[in-house]
Design a protein around this motif. Structure first.
Motif, PDB file in Angstrom:
ATOM      1  N   GLU A  10      -4.552   1.181   2.123  1.00  0.00           N
ATOM      2  CA  GLU A  10      -4.339  -0.090   2.686  1.00  0.00           C
ATOM      3  C   GLU A  10      -4.972  -1.294   1.549  1.00  0.00           C
ATOM      4  O   GLU A  10      -5.619  -1.032   0.809  1.00  0.00           O
ATOM      5  CB  GLU A  10      -5.065  -0.162   3.873  1.00  0.00           C
ATOM      6  N   ASP A  11      -4.348  -2.409   2.040  1.00  0.00           N
ATOM      7  CA  ASP A  11      -4.814  -3.532   1.383  1.00  0.00           C
ATOM      8  C   ASP A  11      -4.903  -3.583  -0.166  1.00  0.00           C
ATOM      9  O   ASP A  11      -5.938  -3.733  -0.755  1.00  0.00           O
ATOM     10  CB  ASP A  11      -6.031  -4.181   2.095  1.00  0.00           C
ATOM     11  N   ASP A  20      -0.154  -4.660   2.528  1.00  0.00           N
ATOM     12  CA  ASP A  20      -0.986  -4.118   3.869  1.00  0.00           C
ATOM     13  C   ASP A  20      -1.151  -2.484   3.732  1.00  0.00           C
ATOM     14  O   ASP A  20      -2.363  -2.238   3.869  1.00  0.00           O
ATOM     15  CB  ASP A  20      -0.194  -4.438   5.170  1.00  0.00           C
ATOM     16  N   SER A  21      -0.256  -1.940   3.472  1.00  0.00           N
ATOM     17  CA  SER A  21      -0.413  -0.374   3.582  1.00  0.00           C
ATOM     18  C   SER A  21       0.650   0.253   2.653  1.00  0.00           C
ATOM     19  O   SER A  21       1.540  -0.577   2.647  1.00  0.00           O
ATOM     20  CB  SER A  21      -0.265  -0.033   4.658  1.00  0.00           C
ATOM     21  N   LEU A  38      -7.773  -4.391  -9.819  1.00  0.00           N
ATOM     22  CA  LEU A  38      -6.756  -4.011  -8.763  1.00  0.00           C
ATOM     23  C   LEU A  38      -7.645  -3.318  -7.726  1.00  0.00           C
ATOM     24  O   LEU A  38      -8.459  -2.444  -7.728  1.00  0.00           O
ATOM     25  CB  LEU A  38      -5.831  -2.927  -9.314  1.00  0.00           C
ATOM     26  N   CYS A  39      -7.220  -3.881  -6.461  1.00  0.00           N
ATOM     27  CA  CYS A  39      -8.546  -3.820  -5.414  1.00  0.00           C
ATOM     28  C   CYS A  39      -7.412  -3.139  -4.262  1.00  0.00           C
ATOM     29  O   CYS A  39      -6.388  -3.324  -4.028  1.00  0.00           O
ATOM     30  CB  CYS A  39      -9.114  -4.791  -4.668  1.00  0.00           C
ATOM     31  N   THR A  40      -8.246  -1.960  -3.538  1.00  0.00           N
ATOM     32  CA  THR A  40      -7.742  -1.625  -2.226  1.00  0.00           C
ATOM     33  C   THR A  40      -8.780  -1.782  -1.073  1.00  0.00           C
ATOM     34  O   THR A  40      -9.936  -2.373  -1.265  1.00  0.00           O
ATOM     35  CB  THR A  40      -7.451  -0.141  -2.359  1.00  0.00           C
ATOM     36  N   LYS A  44     -12.166  -0.659  -6.194  1.00  0.00           N
ATOM     37  CA  LYS A  44     -11.794  -1.626  -7.183  1.00  0.00           C
ATOM     38  C   LYS A  44     -11.530  -0.982  -8.352  1.00  0.00           C
ATOM     39  O   LYS A  44     -12.462  -0.163  -8.986  1.00  0.00           O
ATOM     40  CB  LYS A  44     -12.888  -2.489  -7.318  1.00  0.00           C
ATOM     41  N   PHE A  45     -10.547  -1.229  -9.233  1.00  0.00           N
ATOM     42  CA  PHE A  45     -10.103  -0.620 -10.577  1.00  0.00           C
ATOM     43  C   PHE A  45      -9.848  -1.816 -11.662  1.00  0.00           C
ATOM     44  O   PHE A  45      -8.955  -2.776 -11.177  1.00  0.00           O
ATOM     45  CB  PHE A  45      -9.023   0.311 -10.469  1.00  0.00           C
ATOM     46  N   SER A  46     -10.374  -1.693 -12.713  1.00  0.00           N
ATOM     47  CA  SER A  46     -10.441  -2.477 -13.589  1.00  0.00           C
ATOM     48  C   SER A  46      -9.198  -2.077 -14.519  1.00  0.00           C
ATOM     49  O   SER A  46      -9.109  -1.194 -15.111  1.00  0.00           O
ATOM     50  CB  SER A  46     -11.489  -2.665 -14.661  1.00  0.00           C
ATOM     51  N   VAL A  47      -8.012  -2.998 -14.655  1.00  0.00           N
ATOM     52  CA  VAL A  47      -6.850  -2.665 -15.314  1.00  0.00           C
ATOM     53  C   VAL A  47      -6.632  -4.040 -16.132  1.00  0.00           C
ATOM     54  O   VAL A  47      -7.203  -4.988 -16.208  1.00  0.00           O
ATOM     55  CB  VAL A  47      -5.727  -2.470 -14.323  1.00  0.00           C
TER      56      VAL A  47
END
Length: 1129
Positions: A950-951, A972-973, A999-1001, A1005-1008
């Protein structure tokens, strides 16, 4: 040090113009080596002091910009530098030197144009408003126009200076002073502004009068009570014959008193004749105003088409007498000459380069012209579809409205509305709307094949709109209804949920038109209920089954049983349809569904949504009668099972014709503030004589005998058999007039150049055109001599030019009115043609004297007369045209569609690192919809885990200075094993640096980062081989990078070589006349700098790769990228 000082003194004596040459001996150099670095700097500064040189330690603007870009200065240092820079500017403004003040004002205006705030310099700038230097005063007024409204108190202190500026001899200063005065939004100075506007409206300069028209709107918004006095000024300015004033005063008329049509009557013909020469934005305003005027003053021309249609139909048994009686009763439509004048003078503007002008003329023809003449606007509107996407959007909206009422107008240009892959969604939807409006039995097969391609588009919104378009075609054209329905049923097996859902909704609407023939489709949709997850699609299927439950008696109860199990997990819209299905089945098949209905009603009774609870109670009381039930329970079947009318699939542009085309209200489909409605045609056209203008009698001493033969000639040709002779004679007269005027200009320009000022060019031009006639009048020459004795030469020249210009323009306007009246052959005698007839003796004596090129056809001359060959162009204009050549024209460089779009993707986030979320990105090589300097990037997200993610969104963008990013809308999902593609825009500033972000959910959080290949920073362009060589010749030396490479055998053929290069970089192919040389061209997305790539094949395996560009860094990187492409197979 003494030796250095003596050296400096000697050099000072030899200095010329501030340039010193200091001779330093070997001894001095050896001494300098021994001195430490600190002492060396001090000694140099001492020498500079002795030479009276000032070394300023304040950094320049370029150094400040470099420091900021390199990140060397912090926020505090940059703010200090800004303050220091402002202090420096204040000191320069307070200087006694005009050069310093001028430099300071240039820098301040540069700050304003770059978006920086310069309001704190207002006190220092306003002090220089009384400067005697013309250039400084102009720039000060430009600054004050920008900040006078914000700094009203300080601006009021200089109001006396502004009033003095209104009397300045320079027209630019007078106009600037009025502009500043009208920008001070303080009610207390309204009387001063009113007085200034009145004086400016009578100014000799048309530029000042134009500024007065602009000031009228500002004063009206500040104090609407001044309306009556402003109308008087508008009425005066409407009589102005200058094309510079016309557009501005009509704009003021539209703002202040748009309902005062009586002010336009006397100026209507003049505005029509001046329209072609008015500046472009003035043309737009005048055309819209004249459209409203014509709808109130002329009869409807559309009755002409109706009569034409009726005339072609003749009853078989109708006698000739009855036909004659009918013809007498039907009065034929005769277009008013003024109506025709408007249409004729606006038609050439369809070729304007300004899209707003073309659209304004198109809407005028749409609302005013006979239907047979509106064909001319279609081609011009299609031409605008090659313009920017914003222009295309507005034009397509207007075409969509037109295509509903008159399909035949745009049917020949059907292919122009085919959707391109590079079009943004907004244009795709509008083109689809137009194609649907133009669909008929002859072209529907072609359109349906086109629609099949559109359904497969990655743009889901566009694919859904295409399905709706197919549904509309099926409704409007009965011959293809079954074909469209079968095609939509096939789409139900599509993998995309959006396509399936939209197909279900459209099928539901189509089935309502003829449900008895398609019970099999209802059964097929019931089977798909388990697979479809989109709530709207599920609700549509349940509604269909409930509405036609009697046609599927075995399937409907089973569907109710399945939905009862999932009732609690369904969406609200689906729950409502489940309740409706239960109620309908209870009324038609209560034996099988009674218990199921009670179970569903009990579930709905305790639902969380109050709408579901209320609907459940209502349904229970209606279908399950008890003691408390009312009288409605008796009519439950008639309420639930009544036959519903089939929905109408109409165009969303159907009701937009209530707004005038080309207006903001039409674009928004809502009445905007200030919108003026277009009135209906009057049943009886008002009296046309209100537009007649009385001609002022000519001044005594002027010879008017030349006009007599011309008038007799027009009278003779009024009864001629053809009008072509009239037109040819008129054109020859115009040509001779223009030639004579040009000769007069050449003779008189040298005499008047001394007396004319540079600030009043337009008055001078008018004076030159009329300098020949006043020489015949003694009264005028005497009055001129008296004026010269009483006033200065400049005042005399300006006053005479104003008088002559008024006479010349009034004569030309009356002449144009006579020609327009004679052309349309109206039998009415108007006031314009009433001229005093000169005496016969006078005409006889003056005929011989005044014979000119204009009248050669009207007189028989016995003696041979050598007549010069008539030329359309003046000698000066011919000389200018001969100096032009096609070879010196600027190269034609246009952005083209990409030659090839690679499918290569780059990994953004690995599924292991992303905890089940995988992301890949690729470059579709499409224009970015978020900005012209951005590159479009498509990211595909895939959920490889077994749970919903999600998100999904972006945060913390860490990018180099100057880079910009437009993020995609949060997702959203994302369901397990699901994937979605989104689009975003990034401005890489023509660099291959990585755009980093997070890039976040909802949970992680992931750094890309996204790093573009250098070939994706380009836009392909088309250009000729000659233009390529010219541009390449400009980009040599440091701007050229080259390398010798070994080409693999399989890459040596032209087709493979071109394919390899356009795959690696977004380049456009330039046609080459040489077999061994291949040329490619592109420009960078951010700055638009040209990128020229040349491949020169030498033998079978050797080649030379050359890249020419101003962006040397990206050019060298691109060269490194392209070398292995050709070397490896």
């Amino acid at each position: 040090m003494r030796e250095l000082a003596s050296c400096s003194a000697a050099s000072e004596s030899r200095a010329v113009g501030g340039i010193c040459s200091v001779a330093v001996s070997e001894k001095h150099l050896s001494m300098m080596k021994k001195v430490s670095a600190t002492s060396a700097v001090k000694s140099v500064l001492d020498v500079a002091d002795n030479l009276q040189l000032s070394l300023n330690s304040v950094p320049t603007a370029e150094e400040v910009a470099l420091n900021r870009s390199e990140g060397q200065d912090g926020a505090e240092n940059s703010s200090k530098l800004m303050l220091d820079g402002n202090e420096d500017l204040k000191q320069m403004l307070e200087s006694n030197k005009d050069s310093a003040k001028l430099e300071a004002m240039k820098r301040i205006i540069g700050m304003i144009s770059s978006g920086k705030n310069a309001s704190e310099l207002f006190p220092a700038v306003v002090k220089n408003v009384a400067s005697k230097n013309l250039e400084i005063k102009k720039l000060v007024y430009v600054y004050l126009v920008r900040y006078a409204e914000e700094q009203q108190d300080l601006a009021l202190l200089s109001i006396a200076t502004f009033q003095r500026g209104l009397k300045d001899p320079n027209q630019l200063i007078r106009a600037s002073a009025l502009r500043v005065l009208s920008s001070i939004r303080v009610p207390i100075i309204v009387p001063i502004m009113m007085l200034a506007i009145k004086e400016a409206a009578a100014d000799l300069s048309p530029y000042v009068r134009k500024t007065a028209a602009h000031a009228i709107q500002k004063l009206y918004s500040l104090d609407p009570d001044q309306k009556d006095m402003l109308i008087e000024v508008i009425e005066k300015l409407l009589k102005d014959k200058s094309t510079l004033v016309a557009g501005s005063v009509v704009m003021a008329f539209e703002e202040v008193c748009p309902d005062r049509i009586d002010l336009i009557h006397k100026n209507y013909r003049k505005l029509c004749n001046l329209l072609v020469d008015v500046e472009e934005w003035g043309q737009v305003v005048i055309i819209h105003m004249l459209t409203r005027y014509a709808r109130t003053q002329f009869a409807s021309p559309w009755t002409e088409d109706e009569f034409a249609d009726d005339g072609n139909r003749t009853n078989f048994y109708e006698s000739d007498e009855e036909k004659q009686i009918d013809d007498q009763q039907k009065k034929p439509y005769i277009m008013d000459p003024d109506h025709r004048l408007l249409l004729k003078n606006t038609k050439p503007l369809l070729q304007s380069r300004n899209a707003a002008v073309v659209l304004a003329v198109a809407q005028l023809y749409w609302h005013l012209a006979p239907k047979s003449e509106t064909v001319t606007i279609a081609k011009s509107l299609i031409r605008l579809l090659r313009s920017y996407r914003e222009v295309q959007y507005i034009v397509l909206q207007n075409i969509a409205t037109m295509s509903i009422q008159r399909k035949g107008l745009f049917e020949p240009y059907l292919k122009s509305f085919y959707v391109r892959s590079t079009d943004p969604t907004m244009l795709k939807t509008l083109k689809l709307e137009i194609l649907t409006n133009l669909a008929n039995e002859s072209n529907i097969s072609t359109l349906l094949r086109e629609f099949q391609t559109y359904v497969k588009s990655q743009d889901k919104h566009f694919a859904a709109a295409t399905i709706q378009a197919i549904g509309r075609c099926a409704t409007n054209i009965s011959a293809v209804t079954d074909t469209c329905l079968n095609g939509l049923v096939h789409l139900l097996s599509n993998r995309d949920d959006v396509v399936v859902a939209e197909s279900v909704v459209v099928i539901k609407k189509l089935l309502q038109t003829q449900p008895s023939q398609h019970s099999d489709i209802i059964k097929h949709m019931a089977k798909l209920l388990d697979k479809i997850t989109v709530p709207m699609a599920r609700a549509s299927i349940l509604w269909l089954i409930g509405e036609y439950c009697e046609r599927v008696p075995k399937i409907a109860p089973d569907v109710l049983r399945k939905t009862a199990k999932t009732f609690t997990n369904e969406d609200d819209i689906v729950k409502l349809q489940i309740l409706n299905l239960a109620a309908k089945l209870f009324l038609t098949n209560s034996k099988q569904t009674k218990l199921l209905t009670q179970y569903i009603l009990n579930l709905g009774k305790y639902d969380q949504n109050y709408d579901i609870r209320d609907r459940t109670r209502f349904v229970r009381q209606l279908i399950v009668p008890n003691e408390k039930s009312g009288a409605l329970s008796k009519y439950a079947k008639r309420i639930f099972l009544v036959q519903k009318p089939a929905p109408l699939l109409e165009s969303p542009f159907k009701d937009r014709d209530r707004f005038q085309l080309g207006t903001l209200s039409h674009t928004l489909n809502s009445k905007a503030t200030g919108y003026l409605e277009l009135s209906d045609w009057p049943e009886v056209s008002p009296d046309p004589s209100v537009r007649n203008v009385e001609v002022i009698e000519p001044v005594k001493g002027w010879d008017t005998s030349v006009a007599k033969p011309k008038k007799e000639k027009d009278a003779e040709k009024f009864f001629s058999e053809s009008e072509e002779d009239n037109e040819s004679a008129a054109t020859s007269e115009n040509e001779s007039d223009s030639e004579e005027d040009s000769n007069d200009e050449e003779e008189s320009s040298s005499e008047d150049s001394k007396d004319s000022s540079a600030s009043e060019d337009e008055e001078d031009s008018n004076e030159e055109k009329t300098v020949k006639k006043p020489k015949k009048s003694k009264n005028d020459s005497e009055s001129d001599d008296e004026n010269k004795e009483s006033a200065s030469e400049s005042e005399d020249s300006s006053s005479s030019s104003s008088r002559n210009s008024e006479k010349d323009s009034s004569g030309s306007s009356s002449q144009s009115e006579e020609e327009s009246d004679s052309e349309h052959k109206t039998a009415k005698k108007i006031v314009n043609n009433k001229k005093p007839e000169p005496k016969a003796s006078k005409t006889e004596t003056t005929k011989k004297k005044d014979i000119s090129l204009l009248d050669l056809d009207d007189f028989e001359v016995s003696s041979p007369v050598v007549t010069p060959k008539p030329t359309i162009l003046s000698p000066a204009l011919l000389a200018d045209l001969q100096g032009l050549s096609l070879t010196t024209s600027s190269p034609v460089i246009n952005v083209s569609a990409p030659t090839f779009v690679p499918s290569k993707t780059f990994e953004l986030l690995h599924r292991m690192s992303g905890k089940g979320l995988a992301a890949h990105y690729h470059f579709p090589r499409q224009p970015c919809i978020y900005g012209s300097q951005m590159i479009s990037v498509q990211i595909t997200f895939q959920n490889t885990s077994d749970k919903k993610i999600e998100d999904i969104h972006l945060e913390e963008r860490k990018m180099p200075a100057g880079m910009k990013m437009h993020a995609f809308n949060p997702i959203d999902s994302l369901e397990p094993e699901g994937s979605i593609t989104v689009s975003m825009g990034i401005d890489f500033c023509d660099s291959a640096q990585t755009a980093s972000f997070q890039l976040c959910t909802k949970e992680d959080k992931f750094s890309v980062g996204i790093q573009p290949p250098p070939g994706e920073l380009l836009l392909p362009v088309t250009m000729s081989e000659n233009d390529f060589k010219k541009e390449q010749g400009k980009l040599t030396g440091m701007n050229e990078s080259s390398a010798s490479i070994t080409v693999s055998p399989q890459n040596s053929t032209p087709q493979v070589l071109i394919q390899k290069l356009v795959t690696a970089a977004n380049l456009g192919v330039v046609a080459s006349g040489e077999n061994d040389v291949h040329r490619f061209a592109a420009k960078t997305v951010h700055s638009g700098s040209l990128m020229l790539v040349t491949v020169e094949l030498k033998g079978s395996s050797a080649a030379r790769l050359i890249v020419n560009t101003e962006k040397t860094l990206i050019g060298s990187v691109l060269l490194r990228e392209l070398k292995p492409v050709l070397s490896h197979g």
